[in-house]
Design a protein around this motif. Structure first.
Motif, short mmCIF file in Angstrom:
data_model
loop_
_atom_site.label_atom_id
_atom_site.label_comp_id
_atom_site.label_asym_id
_atom_site.label_seq_id
_atom_site.Cartn_x
_atom_site.Cartn_y
_atom_site.Cartn_z
N GLU A 198 0.73 -1.14 0.04
CA GLU A 198 -0.13 0.06 0.05
C GLU A 198 0.86 1.20 0.06
OE1 GLU A 198 -2.78 -0.21 3.02
OE2 GLU A 198 -3.73 -1.92 2.60
N LYS A 199 1.92 1.33 0.59
CA LYS A 199 3.04 2.26 0.85
C LYS A 199 3.50 2.77 -0.72
CE LYS A 199 6.91 3.76 3.36
NZ LYS A 199 7.82 3.76 4.18
N LEU A 200 3.57 1.65 -1.41
CA LEU A 200 4.20 1.64 -2.52
C LEU A 200 3.24 1.85 -3.64
CD1 LEU A 200 6.96 -1.05 -2.04
CD2 LEU A 200 7.54 1.82 -2.11
N GLY A 201 2.04 1.98 -3.37
CA GLY A 201 0.87 2.13 -4.27
C GLY A 201 0.69 0.91 -5.02
N VAL A 202 0.99 -0.11 -4.47
CA VAL A 202 0.55 -1.61 -5.09
C VAL A 202 -0.64 -2.20 -4.55
CG1 VAL A 202 1.52 -3.79 -5.56
CG2 VAL A 202 3.03 -1.96 -5.70
N ASN A 203 -1.62 -2.27 -5.42
CA ASN A 203 -3.13 -2.56 -4.97
C ASN A 203 -3.46 -4.08 -5.43
OD1 ASN A 203 -3.32 -0.18 -3.17
ND2 ASN A 203 -3.54 1.14 -5.31
N ASN A 204 -2.84 -4.63 -6.37
CA ASN A 204 -3.44 -5.78 -7.04
C ASN A 204 -2.62 -6.94 -6.51
OD1 ASN A 204 -1.12 -5.00 -8.26
ND2 ASN A 204 -2.01 -5.08 -10.28
N MET A 205 -1.85 -6.84 -5.36
CA MET A 205 -0.87 -7.96 -5.21
C MET A 205 -1.76 -8.60 -3.84
SD MET A 205 1.41 -8.77 -2.66
CE MET A 205 1.74 -7.30 -1.74
#
Length: 454
Positions: free
Chosen positions: A45-52
């Motif tokens: 979430e911190k790195l903007g990855v929402n589909n993992m």
């Protein structure tokens, strides 16, 4: 078919008391798994990855881990359409964010990069993978693992203790571990054997009658031929043999161990006595008893992962043994030991010394052109003891170029077939250690290896 007596329940319980995780151990492990999953999600979430998606896999996630082992496999599952570059970049970025909380972190590389960390005392692999639709449509080798996890969890309920017994038994037999150093049985293969045969006892009884080419297809979904000693068709991928890494020797060692165990059902098969490091006087005594020649090629251990290192070491082992044989030294056995700083390839020879004279047999006398060329070549040579005709052929007794095995390796080792990293390390410098000179090697782990070797 030979029949065997049943394995006493009290023996199995005695083993389980030593290897089954306690309630407290399980509670700690589950807590660490939950904490890791939370940290991986927070890092994404911190790195903007929402589909993992985060998935815990391996024996720790399946309840088939042995007490005292603290390994957790944490998979970061990205959508199938993710590019390989993006998978590696984002996966490692998330892993490194989590690693900020770890006591230790190391970059590793299999088919693609992953991170190994120590998190609150647990050895954790943070592995990015593709979230593919099935194990037969993988984009990287690790993509199968979540499918393995799902299959085992769906079929292993109630058989976890049987898996623990089989794993510990294989440890005692020194055949557990599918890494290229060991070439034995993987944890997944062990679980599949229990799922197929139903119990530890059934497995060891059936194994006594195995032969190379043994085939198990739990799902009955493959007709593909495999050449390995044991074929366990992957229930999640009909094209793959789960036992592909198992060597013929480890396959046979397991058969032999099962037979011996069922002749004398004792707990020592699960927990064999440890070998102790040999002392100098013990080494000298054993060398004297054997009256053979011991040679060790010593060089700096290349700084590469074991799964890259050991195939190169085994390649060197076989290549140098063939080279010694080519020069007429009789090799009894070979071995490999590798420590943090030093690696040794071991050879036992009937003798490291050959006569200076060597018989060289030529063509029959009646094969005029070849026979005369052969005769002229050796008749004029300086290092010839004599020549004669024997059984219709010219024969010359010539001086052997390398009567000493140690000298041969010192001068010609780099002409053997060596892997890239090993050759680089050997090129930097190596030593040939012979017989009692082995006492100069003080590493306790090598001394334990030597105890088995001698």
């Amino acid at each position: 078919m030979e029949t065997y007596t049943n394995i006493p329940e009290d023996l199995k319980q005695a083993v389980l008391e030593r290897i089954k995780p306690t309630v407290a151990e399980r509670k700690t492990l589950i807590g660490i798994q939950k904490e890791l999953a939370t940290e991986v999600k927070a890092a994404a979430e911190k790195l903007g990855v929402n589909n993992m998606l985060v998935k815990m896999v391996g024996s720790a996630a399946r309840g088939t881990w042995l007490s005292g082992t603290h390994d957790i496999d944490t998979f970061m599952c990205f959508p199938e359409e993710t590019s390989r570059k993006e998978l590696e970049t984002l996966g490692m970025a998330i892993a490194r964010e989590v690693a900020k909380l770890a006591e230790y972190a190391k970059d590793c590389h299999a088919e693609h990069p992953y991170l190994n960390i120590v998190f609150k005392g647990f050895d954790v692999d943070l592995v990015p993978c593709f979230r593919v639709s099935s194990a037969s449509h993988i984009k990287s080798a690790v993509d199968r693992t979540p499918f393995h996890n799902d299959f085992v969890k769906a079929h292993i309920k109630g058989f976890e203790d049987e898996v623990l017994l089989l794993k510990q038994f294989m440890r005692g037999c020194e055949v557990y571990g599918s890494e290229l150093k060991t070439q034995g049985f993987s944890g997944y293969l062990t679980e599949l054997l229990i799922i197929h045969y139903g119990s530890f006892e059934n497995t060891v009884k059936v194994t006594c009658f195995w032969k190379p080419g043994e085939r198990i297809d739990i799902m009955q979904h493959s007709q593909i031929k495999h050449d390995e000693p044991l074929v366990m068709v992957d229930p999640t991928d009909p094209k793959r043999n789960v036992a592909a890494a198992l060597s013929l020797d480890k396959f046979c060692m397991f058969i032999d161990c099962c037979r011996e165990f069922l002749k004398s059902v004792e707990i020592k098969f699960f927990f064999p006595a440890c070998f102790l490091p040999l002392k100098d006087n013990e080494i000298i005594q054993r060398l004297e008893n054997r009256r053979s020649t011991q040679l060790a090629v010593s060089f700096r251990t290349p700084d590469i992962v074991e799964d890259v290192l050991y195939p190169q070491l085994y390649k060197m082992e076989h290549s140098v043994a063939a080279f010694l044989t080519e020069y007429e030294f009789s090799v009894i056995k070979t071995g490999v030991w590798s420590g943090k700083n030093e690696t040794l390839i071991m050879f036992e020879l009937i003798s490291g010394t050959l006569p200076k004279v060597k018989k060289h047999v030529g063509p029959p006398v009646w094969v005029k052109e070849h026979a005369e060329k052969f005769k002229e070549k050796y008749k004029r040579a300086e290092e010839v003891f004599g020549g004669y005709i024997e059984n219709g052929r010219y024969s010359f007794e010539i001086q052997r170029k390398y009567p000493l095995a140690k000298e041969l390796l010192e001068e010609q080792l780099l002409n053997c077939s060596l892997g890239k990293n090993v050759k680089h390390s050997v090129s930097e410098g190596f030593k040939i250690i012979e017989n009692a000179e082995i006492c100069t090697l003080k590493d306790p782990n090598f001394r334990i290896f030597l105890s088995k070797w001698l």
